[in-house]
Design an enzyme around this catalytic site. Sequence first.
Site, PDB file in Angstrom:
ATOM      1  N   GLY A 126     -70.275  74.046 -29.554  1.00 30.34           N
ATOM      2  CA  GLY A 126     -70.479  72.893 -30.163  1.00 30.34           C
ATOM      3  C   GLY A 126     -69.119  72.048 -30.562  1.00 30.34           C
ATOM      4  O   GLY A 126     -69.001  71.123 -31.372  1.00 30.34           O
ATOM      5  N   GLU A 131     -60.793  68.162 -23.612  1.00 27.74           N
ATOM      6  CA  GLU A 131     -62.011  67.666 -23.377  1.00 27.74           C
ATOM      7  C   GLU A 131     -62.380  66.803 -24.684  1.00 27.74           C
ATOM      8  O   GLU A 131     -63.012  65.817 -24.578  1.00 27.74           O
ATOM      9  CB  GLU A 131     -62.873  68.759 -23.469  1.00 27.74           C
ATOM     10  N   ASP A 164     -73.918  69.814 -12.406  1.00 24.39           N
ATOM     11  CA  ASP A 164     -72.581  69.324 -12.043  1.00 24.39           C
ATOM     12  C   ASP A 164     -72.552  68.495 -10.894  1.00 24.39           C
ATOM     13  O   ASP A 164     -71.381  68.291 -10.165  1.00 24.39           O
ATOM     14  CB  ASP A 164     -71.678  70.516 -11.901  1.00 24.39           C
ATOM     15  N   ASN A 221     -67.439  70.144 -28.618  1.00 20.39           N
ATOM     16  CA  ASN A 221     -67.525  68.701 -28.248  1.00 20.39           C
ATOM     17  C   ASN A 221     -68.496  67.822 -29.099  1.00 20.39           C
ATOM     18  O   ASN A 221     -67.940  66.756 -29.558  1.00 20.39           O
ATOM     19  CB  ASN A 221     -67.783  68.758 -26.494  1.00 20.39           C
ATOM     20  N   HIS A 230     -67.681  68.533 -18.149  1.00 19.78           N
ATOM     21  CA  HIS A 230     -67.305  69.645 -17.203  1.00 19.78           C
ATOM     22  C   HIS A 230     -65.748  69.954 -17.286  1.00 19.78           C
ATOM     23  O   HIS A 230     -65.073  69.148 -17.087  1.00 19.78           O
ATOM     24  CB  HIS A 230     -67.927  69.537 -16.031  1.00 19.78           C
TER      25      HIS A 230
HETATM   26  C1  GRF Z   1     -67.021  72.845 -22.546  1.00 20.64           C
HETATM   27  O1  GRF Z   1     -65.959  73.357 -21.829  1.00 20.64           O
HETATM   28  C2  GRF Z   1     -67.795  71.934 -21.702  1.00 20.64           C
HETATM   29  O2  GRF Z   1     -66.988  71.399 -20.646  1.00 20.64           O
HETATM   30  C3  GRF Z   1     -68.700  72.635 -21.200  1.00 20.64           C
HETATM   31  O3  GRF Z   1     -69.154  73.709 -22.039  1.00 20.64           O
HETATM   32  C4  GRF Z   1     -68.071  73.948 -22.833  1.00 20.64           C
HETATM   33  C5  GRF Z   1     -68.739  73.705 -24.014  1.00 20.64           C
HETATM   34  O4  GRF Z   1     -67.885  74.053 -25.299  1.00 20.64           O
HETATM   35  N1  GRF Z   1     -69.856  72.132 -20.511  1.00 20.64           N
HETATM   36  P1  GRF Z   1     -68.295  73.386 -26.801  1.00 20.64           P
HETATM   37  O5  GRF Z   1     -69.635  74.028 -27.152  1.00 20.64           O
HETATM   38  O6  GRF Z   1     -68.531  72.013 -26.976  1.00 20.64           O
HETATM   39  O7  GRF Z   1     -67.202  74.255 -27.610  1.00 20.64           O
END
Ligand code: GRF
Length: 192
Positions: free
Chosen positions: A6, A173, A144, A8, A103
């Site tokens: 989590g 990201e 994707d 992101n 992604h």
């Molecule tokens: C990220 O690399 C995202 O691009 C992919 O899964 C990962 C999730 O990381 N879909 P987090 O849980 O947000 O740390």
Amino acid sequence: MASGRGSNLQAIIDASAAGVLDAEVVVVISNNREAYALQRAAESGIPGHHLSNRTHPGPGELDLAMADTLQAYGAEWVVLAGYMKKVGPLTLERFPGRILNIHPALLPEFGGEGMYGRRVHQAVLDAGRKVTGVTIHIVDAEYDRGTILARREVPVLQGDSAESLALRVLDEEHRFLVETLGRLASGELGPP
Ligand code: GRF
């Protein structure tokens, strides 16, 4: 929606709280009861729900619960922030063009079923690429594959391992997700 760490999600929560992003995270849904993402939600006072094939085993039950939960909290956009499952047809229909995925590579390459985490970065290294990146796309019924909204390049450096590359991409990201959501919120970037 998130399945694991989590980070992101945290980037969205922090940017919203700081007023950098004109958004509010109204609910967090995870298919994994143990996901750190749910803990992050709780720590920020955001409602969290564990919805999975275990909590909703019947055909279509999970899809309906997900769509209803998102709507009950007034969600306008849905971000798959490390959500590892497919989104059901009902949820896709109720949020047309409004479910996004992030992604950690430049789609359409290095995506699809089974392409997540370390595997993505190892595949980029194995292919000898000098550039990788981050993609944000609209979610459809396949992994994707939906319409790409935005991509950001990240260099592959000499001597990179999958782990070092993953860290550099993840760092981007967090920035890119907040930036892209901001562009969507302001209408600068429109859903197709
Ligand atoms: C990220 O690399 C995202 O691009 C992919 O899964 C990962 C999730 O990381 N879909 P987090 O849980 O947000 O740390």
